[in-house]
Design a protein around this motif. Structure first.
Motif, mmCIF file in Angstrom:
data_model
loop_
_atom_site.group_PDB
_atom_site.id
_atom_site.type_symbol
_atom_site.label_atom_id
_atom_site.label_comp_id
_atom_site.label_asym_id
_atom_site.label_seq_id
_atom_site.Cartn_x
_atom_site.Cartn_y
_atom_site.Cartn_z
ATOM 1 N N LEU A 212 0.832 -1.208 0.000
ATOM 2 C CA LEU A 212 0.000 0.000 0.000
ATOM 3 C C LEU A 212 0.862 1.251 0.000
ATOM 4 C CD1 LEU A 212 -2.832 1.237 0.233
ATOM 5 C CD2 LEU A 212 -2.647 1.000 2.719
ATOM 6 N N GLY A 213 1.867 1.277 0.882
ATOM 7 C CA GLY A 213 2.754 2.432 0.919
ATOM 8 C C GLY A 213 3.599 2.554 -0.332
ATOM 9 N N GLY A 214 4.029 1.414 -0.881
ATOM 10 C CA GLY A 214 4.844 1.440 -2.084
ATOM 11 C C GLY A 214 4.111 1.980 -3.286
ATOM 12 N N ALA A 215 2.821 1.621 -3.407
ATOM 13 C CA ALA A 215 2.032 2.129 -4.537
ATOM 14 C C ALA A 215 1.876 3.651 -4.450
ATOM 15 C CB ALA A 215 0.668 1.448 -4.560
ATOM 16 N N ALA A 216 1.584 4.145 -3.242
ATOM 17 C CA ALA A 216 1.418 5.591 -3.069
ATOM 18 C C ALA A 216 2.740 6.325 -3.282
ATOM 19 C CB ALA A 216 0.865 5.879 -1.677
ATOM 20 N N LEU A 217 3.809 5.799 -2.675
ATOM 21 C CA LEU A 217 5.114 6.437 -2.816
ATOM 22 C C LEU A 217 5.618 6.345 -4.252
ATOM 23 C CD1 LEU A 217 7.544 7.773 -1.413
ATOM 24 C CD2 LEU A 217 8.427 5.480 -0.936
ATOM 25 N N GLY A 218 5.420 5.175 -4.879
ATOM 26 C CA GLY A 218 5.873 5.010 -6.253
ATOM 27 C C GLY A 218 5.170 5.948 -7.212
ATOM 28 N N GLY A 219 3.857 6.087 -7.050
ATOM 29 C CA GLY A 219 3.125 7.006 -7.908
ATOM 30 C C GLY A 219 3.618 8.431 -7.767
ATOM 31 N N ALA A 220 3.869 8.861 -6.526
ATOM 32 C CA ALA A 220 4.377 10.213 -6.299
ATOM 33 C C ALA A 220 5.774 10.381 -6.885
ATOM 34 C CB ALA A 220 4.381 10.519 -4.802
ATOM 35 N N LEU B 129 -8.793 1.872 -4.681
ATOM 36 C CA LEU B 129 -7.731 0.871 -4.570
ATOM 37 C C LEU B 129 -6.978 1.007 -3.244
ATOM 38 C CD1 LEU B 129 -6.266 0.963 -8.206
ATOM 39 C CD2 LEU B 129 -7.776 -0.771 -7.209
ATOM 40 N N ALA B 130 -6.792 2.238 -2.788
ATOM 41 C CA ALA B 130 -6.133 2.447 -1.508
ATOM 42 C C ALA B 130 -6.974 1.875 -0.365
ATOM 43 C CB ALA B 130 -5.878 3.934 -1.280
ATOM 44 N N LEU B 131 -8.299 2.032 -0.449
ATOM 45 C CA LEU B 131 -9.182 1.466 0.582
ATOM 46 C C LEU B 131 -9.115 -0.058 0.574
ATOM 47 C CD1 LEU B 131 -11.169 2.844 2.635
ATOM 48 C CD2 LEU B 131 -10.140 4.370 0.960
ATOM 49 N N CYS C 139 -15.875 2.505 -2.371
ATOM 50 C CA CYS C 139 -14.751 2.436 -1.423
ATOM 51 C C CYS C 139 -15.083 1.504 -0.259
ATOM 52 C CB CYS C 139 -14.418 3.835 -0.906
ATOM 53 S SG CYS C 139 -13.562 4.886 -2.096
ATOM 54 N N THR C 140 -16.330 1.557 0.207
ATOM 55 C CA THR C 140 -16.748 0.658 1.285
ATOM 56 C C THR C 140 -16.660 -0.795 0.840
ATOM 57 O OG1 THR C 140 -18.240 2.355 2.169
ATOM 58 C CG2 THR C 140 -18.627 0.071 2.856
ATOM 59 N N ALA C 141 -17.124 -1.062 -0.382
ATOM 60 C CA ALA C 141 -17.060 -2.426 -0.907
ATOM 61 C C ALA C 141 -15.619 -2.894 -1.060
ATOM 62 C CB ALA C 141 -17.779 -2.500 -2.251
ATOM 63 N N MET C 142 -14.744 -2.017 -1.517
ATOM 64 C CA MET C 142 -13.337 -2.384 -1.695
ATOM 65 C C MET C 142 -12.677 -2.665 -0.353
ATOM 66 S SD MET C 142 -12.554 -2.342 -5.005
ATOM 67 C CE MET C 142 -10.894 -1.816 -5.417
ATOM 68 N N PHE C 143 -12.980 -1.850 0.642
ATOM 69 C CA PHE C 143 -12.395 -2.068 1.968
ATOM 70 C C PHE C 143 -12.857 -3.407 2.548
ATOM 71 C CE2 PHE C 143 -12.464 -1.721 6.601
ATOM 72 C CZ PHE C 143 -11.168 -1.318 6.864
#
Length: 447
Positions: free
Chosen positions: A173-181, A280-282, A330-334
């Motif tokens: 999760l952190g890698g996807a956010a950091l990688g995108g940035a 996707l983050a959720l 988002c609720t469904a994904m979580f």
């Protein structure tokens, strides 16, 4: 999905009297800690690299079709070499297979990064390099799963697997956010270089795995003989091949819904990439929450509880088919992320408990092979299915298939009845308090 092999290593806490007590929980052996740390590092780098590879293709003049070709170039060697990788991992020291695979991944990503940073890479070069990465993964995954199962002992295996998966999912999760940035700020080449460095660090950590307490395996009858033996172990357990068949379909249709239809629905109805990224983050947050839940919850009927938690996997496709507002999606994904981790930990615990340690990597290879074999076909079929039936109907079809195959696998008695052991593990790794080398002959399912 996989469990044990020849004979399992003894937990540090079960050493001779007077030995220094290990730090941390009794189930967190030194090997387990090294494996978890290495997996965290590679997950952090790999998630960002997936984003970087796609943008590297686009920035070199490619289109969406070229992005798909590069992705397929990674998947095809993974499918082709998985079974061989499993047999090799049960024949050679697993930690050496893992380190060699990490070295290959490091080299391929480093060259990929250099090509992107120094100029415009050619499509065939990117396909070749990602293909090498997929081949490395085919040998790494069965060995890694076998090594992880061998590093965990006793009744706390489920908690250990939950913590391991929580670290993996959190890093992803952190890698996807950091990688995108990072792709947006410094470009995809540097993100690929960071992923190569992550493989180097992880390989170095895995080189320190202690295998002195794992007896050498007796030589087998050859690679084909090992594959046949693994197949007999796999096909002789209805709960095992039943769940793998279930996920062959479920992974394929969910992959098509998320990777192909999800971005299109987001573009047309939800406001674009931002809301879809939030969804996707959720999902990622749900997987971390589910793993945290499984550090405490120990369902008695492992596969019954896990399989019932697969039904919500149909919710995101159904939500996209409507389509629902972003908050509902988002609720469904979580929720899907939470329940999927309940299955994942239950599955790993069942494999650890039931499969003989010396066959763990081969069984894991059949598991992986079944789980990914249909994904490329589903991805390729998503566009023609939308053209023939419409996007909404195709998404409802994805949701329905998840429900049907999950209900079908519940018809297998062993899936409903396989029960968590509270005594010595029968088919898998011996407990920490078991006599080293003692052989447990009862490998039947309980229930």
């Amino acid at each position: 999905m996989t469990p044990p092999a020849d004979t399992a290593e003894t937990v540090e806490a079960s050493g001779p009297a007077g030995a220094r007590r290990p730090r941390g929980p009794s189930w967190a052996s030194r090997n387990y800690s090294l494996l978890t740390a290495a997996a965290f590092v590679t997950s952090l780098g790999s998630q960002g690299a997936l984003i970087a590879a796609a943008f590297a293709v686009l920035e070199s003049g490619g289109d969406g079709g070229d992005v798909g070709l590069v992705a397929a170039a990674r998947t095809l060697p993974l499918v082709l070499f998985l079974l061989i990788g499993g047999a090799v991992a049960d024949r050679l020291p697993r930690h050496r297979v893992m380190v060699a695979a990490n070295a290959l991944n490091f080299a391929s990503q480093a060259v990929f990064a250099a090509l992107v940073l120094l100029g415009e890479p050619q499509l065939w070069q990117m396909m070749l390099l990602t293909g090498l990465g997929g081949a490395g993964q085919a040998f790494f995954s069965p060995a890694a799963e076998g090594m992880l199962m061998s590093s965990v002992q006793g009744e706390q295996a489920g908690r250990a697997f939950a913590v391991f998966r929580m670290a993996m999912q959190g890093a992803g999760l952190g890698g996807a956010a950091l990688g995108g940035a990072m792709v947006a700020v410094i470009g995809p080449g540097w993100v690929l270089a960071a992923d190569a460095a992550a493989f180097a660090v992880a390989g170095s950590l895995r080189a320190f795995l202690d295998v002195r307490r794992i007896p050498k395996r007796a030589p087998g009858g050859g690679l084909l003989s090992d594959l046949r033996e693994g197949w007999r172990e796999f096909s002789g357990r209805p709960w095992l091949w039943g769940v793998v068949l279930q996920f062959s379909v479920a992974n394929a249709v969910v992959g098509a819904a998320d990777a192909v239809y999800g971005p299109l629905v987001a573009r047309d109805h939800l406001g674009g990439a931002g809301p879809w990224g939030l969804a996707l983050a959720l999902f990622g947050g749900g997987t971390v929450t589910g793993a945290l839940l499984m550090t405490r919850w120990k369902p008695r009927r492992l596969l019954l509880a896990g399989t019932l938690c697969v039904f919500p996997l149909a919710l995101p496709a159904a939500a996209l088919a409507v389509p629902v507002p972003i908050g509902v999606l988002c609720t469904a994904m979580f929720l899907t992320g939470v329940t999927l981790e309940v299955f994942g930990v239950s599955w790993m615990t069942a494999l650890h408990q039931e499969i003989p340690e010396e066959k763990l990597s081969r069984v894991s290879a059949y598991d992986w092979f079944g789980s990914v074999a249909l994904v490329p076909l589903a991805m390729a079929s998503a566009g023609p299915a939308e053209a023939a039936f419409g996007r909404g109907t195709s998404l409802w079809g994805c949701a329905a298939l998840v429900v049907v195959v999950t209900a079908a696998v519940l018809c297998v008695p062993d899936v409903r009845n396989l029960t968590r052991r509270t005594g010595p593990v029968s088919g898998g790794t011996p407990r920490a308090d078991a006599r080293p080398g003692a052989e447990d002959t009862d490998r039947r399912l309980i229930g």
